[in-house]
Design a protein around this motif. Structure first.
Motif, PDB file in Angstrom:
ATOM      1  N   SER A 120      30.613 -34.856 -21.064  1.00 53.68           N
ATOM      2  CA  SER A 120      30.983 -35.720 -22.188  1.00 53.68           C
ATOM      3  C   SER A 120      32.479 -36.011 -22.244  1.00 53.68           C
ATOM      4  O   SER A 120      32.938 -36.766 -23.107  1.00 53.68           O
ATOM      5  N   GLY A 121      33.262 -35.390 -21.342  1.00 54.76           N
ATOM      6  CA  GLY A 121      34.696 -35.644 -21.306  1.00 54.76           C
ATOM      7  C   GLY A 121      35.512 -34.787 -22.252  1.00 54.76           C
ATOM      8  O   GLY A 121      36.710 -35.002 -22.407  1.00 54.76           O
ATOM      9  N   LYS A 124      19.860 -33.933 -11.435  1.00 55.16           N
ATOM     10  CA  LYS A 124      19.349 -34.814 -12.500  1.00 55.16           C
ATOM     11  C   LYS A 124      20.233 -36.040 -12.699  1.00 55.16           C
ATOM     12  O   LYS A 124      20.065 -36.787 -13.659  1.00 55.16           O
ATOM     13  N   GLY A 125      21.222 -36.223 -11.787  1.00 60.06           N
ATOM     14  CA  GLY A 125      22.003 -37.455 -11.810  1.00 60.06           C
ATOM     15  C   GLY A 125      23.385 -37.380 -12.410  1.00 60.06           C
ATOM     16  O   GLY A 125      24.066 -38.400 -12.505  1.00 60.06           O
ATOM     17  N   THR A 126      23.834 -36.198 -12.835  1.00 60.74           N
ATOM     18  CA  THR A 126      25.190 -36.075 -13.378  1.00 60.74           C
ATOM     19  C   THR A 126      26.204 -36.160 -12.247  1.00 60.74           C
ATOM     20  O   THR A 126      26.031 -35.559 -11.195  1.00 60.74           O
ATOM     21  N   ASP A 127      27.287 -36.899 -12.486  1.00 61.57           N
ATOM     22  CA  ASP A 127      28.269 -37.192 -11.436  1.00 61.57           C
ATOM     23  C   ASP A 127      29.299 -36.076 -11.308  1.00 61.57           C
ATOM     24  O   ASP A 127      30.503 -36.295 -11.431  1.00 61.57           O
ATOM     25  N   PHE A 128      28.826 -34.845 -11.074  1.00 60.41           N
ATOM     26  CA  PHE A 128      29.727 -33.713 -10.908  1.00 60.41           C
ATOM     27  C   PHE A 128      30.153 -33.570  -9.451  1.00 60.41           C
ATOM     28  O   PHE A 128      29.414 -33.914  -8.533  1.00 60.41           O
ATOM     29  N   THR A 181      34.858 -39.029 -11.428  1.00 60.98           N
ATOM     30  CA  THR A 181      35.785 -40.041 -11.958  1.00 60.98           C
ATOM     31  C   THR A 181      37.116 -39.406 -12.366  1.00 60.98           C
ATOM     32  O   THR A 181      38.183 -39.998 -12.157  1.00 60.98           O
ATOM     33  N   LYS A 182      37.070 -38.197 -12.914  1.00 62.36           N
ATOM     34  CA  LYS A 182      38.299 -37.488 -13.306  1.00 62.36           C
ATOM     35  C   LYS A 182      39.137 -37.157 -12.071  1.00 62.36           C
ATOM     36  O   LYS A 182      40.363 -37.292 -12.086  1.00 62.36           O
ATOM     37  N   ASP A 220      46.649 -33.779  -9.937  1.00 60.43           N
ATOM     38  CA  ASP A 220      46.556 -32.741 -10.965  1.00 60.43           C
ATOM     39  C   ASP A 220      45.602 -31.634 -10.518  1.00 60.43           C
ATOM     40  O   ASP A 220      45.870 -30.445 -10.715  1.00 60.43           O
ATOM     41  N   PHE A 221      44.488 -32.015  -9.920  1.00 57.15           N
ATOM     42  CA  PHE A 221      43.508 -31.031  -9.458  1.00 57.15           C
ATOM     43  C   PHE A 221      44.053 -30.221  -8.286  1.00 57.15           C
ATOM     44  O   PHE A 221      43.736 -29.039  -8.143  1.00 57.15           O
ATOM     45  N   VAL A 222      44.886 -30.857  -7.455  1.00 56.09           N
ATOM     46  CA  VAL A 222      45.511 -30.134  -6.343  1.00 56.09           C
ATOM     47  C   VAL A 222      46.473 -29.072  -6.891  1.00 56.09           C
ATOM     48  O   VAL A 222      46.472 -27.916  -6.444  1.00 56.09           O
TER      49      VAL A 222
END
Length: 278
Positions: A14-15, A33-37, A159-160, A167-169
């Motif tokens: 949900s962000g 189930k289709g969540t874009d993780f 997307t994040k 930032d993730f690096v």
């Protein structure tokens, strides 16, 4: 802080939060189930166990002895999947040959075991040792069922990551440095954990460094793929997705390169690089 992985992953979806570390079973189920993780890092390997009252533990000598028994678990927990997968591998139909009660939290599982309303329960650290302190016996560790299986993975929406990869690096580089601290500074690490986990320090020390859990930042792509195969074979989910499309190892690779530029001769970081390459 979340009671279980499902709650935390819903917050990511949900962000409400950008990143979280949750057991492998939960993000894989959401992905199916289709969540874009995307799984981009690791945190924990193994770290789950089966506990029972002493009189019940005597009966649970092997997987076949669970037939006809009632076992409490937390839905979407890694240990839950490992247990069901191990039963399936042993030719045991867990849907019909035993009863699995899905509860909301590891604390609820321990209470059910202590009351005798179930024969055994599946929990994770530090609840394994907490249960032992409360008079339960450890029947089996998850690593005895599937050696070095993945548990908590670092998860975010794709997307994040696309929007803020750097930032993730940097976030992952911090985790890599924290890993070195955890390896080399056991007492200080226990002190830090105690600020967040309201558990006696002796239990934290036993759980953190007792050999049944390993805190490794590597995403362990091969391990996640193996877990994907297990979770499908066990009948927990049914998906023909290519799970490799949902694992991003580039963030960890870049973060490790950045750390090694800063500390090129560090033995811990060089070992992480060798392990990652393998």
């Amino acid at each position: 802080m979340f009671t279980n992985s499902g709650e935390g992953l819903n917050a990511i979806s949900s962000g409400k939060v950008d990143v979280g570390s949750f057991g492998t079973a939960a993000p894989l189920t959401f992905i199916s189930k289709g969540t874009d993780f995307v799984i981009f890092g690791g945190q924990q390997t193994e770290g789950h166990g089966i506990v029972a009252l002493p009189e019940k533990a005597k009966e649970l000598t092997d997987l076949n002895s669970f037939k006809g028994k009632t076992v409490a678990t937390v839905r979407l927990a890694t240990g839950d999947v490992i247990f069901r997968a191990a039963l399936s591998e042993a030719g045991i139909d867990w849907k019909n040959e035993l009863t699995i009660n899905e509860l909301d939290s590891p604390a609820a599982v321990l209470e059910a075991v202590k009351k005798g309303s179930v024969d055994a329960g599946i929990v994770w650290t530090p609840f394994i040792k907490l249960g032992e302190k409360q008079g339960l016996e450890i029947v089996k560790y998850s690593g005895e069922l599937v050696k070095m299986h993945t548990c908590c993975r670092q998860v975010a929406l794709s997307t994040k990551i696309k929007e803020n990869k750097e930032d993730f690096v940097r976030f992952t580089a911090a985790l890599i440095k924290a890993y070195k601290f955890y390896v080399e500074n056991q007492d200080e690490t226990v002190d830090i954990i105690a600020k967040y986990a309201k558990v006696d320090k002796d239990i934290i020390k036993q759980e953190t460094y007792g050999g049944h859990i390993h805190s490794i930042p590597d995403p362990d792509k091969n391990g996640v793929v193996r877990f994907w195969e297990l979770i499908n074979k066990s009948g927990y989910i049914n998906s023909d997705l290519n799970i490799e499309d949902f694992i991003d190892t580039s963030i960890y690779k870049l973060a490790l390169e950045d750390v090694l530029k800063e500390y090129p001769d560090d033995a811990v970081y060089k070992k992480l690089k060798a392990d990652f390459k393998e």
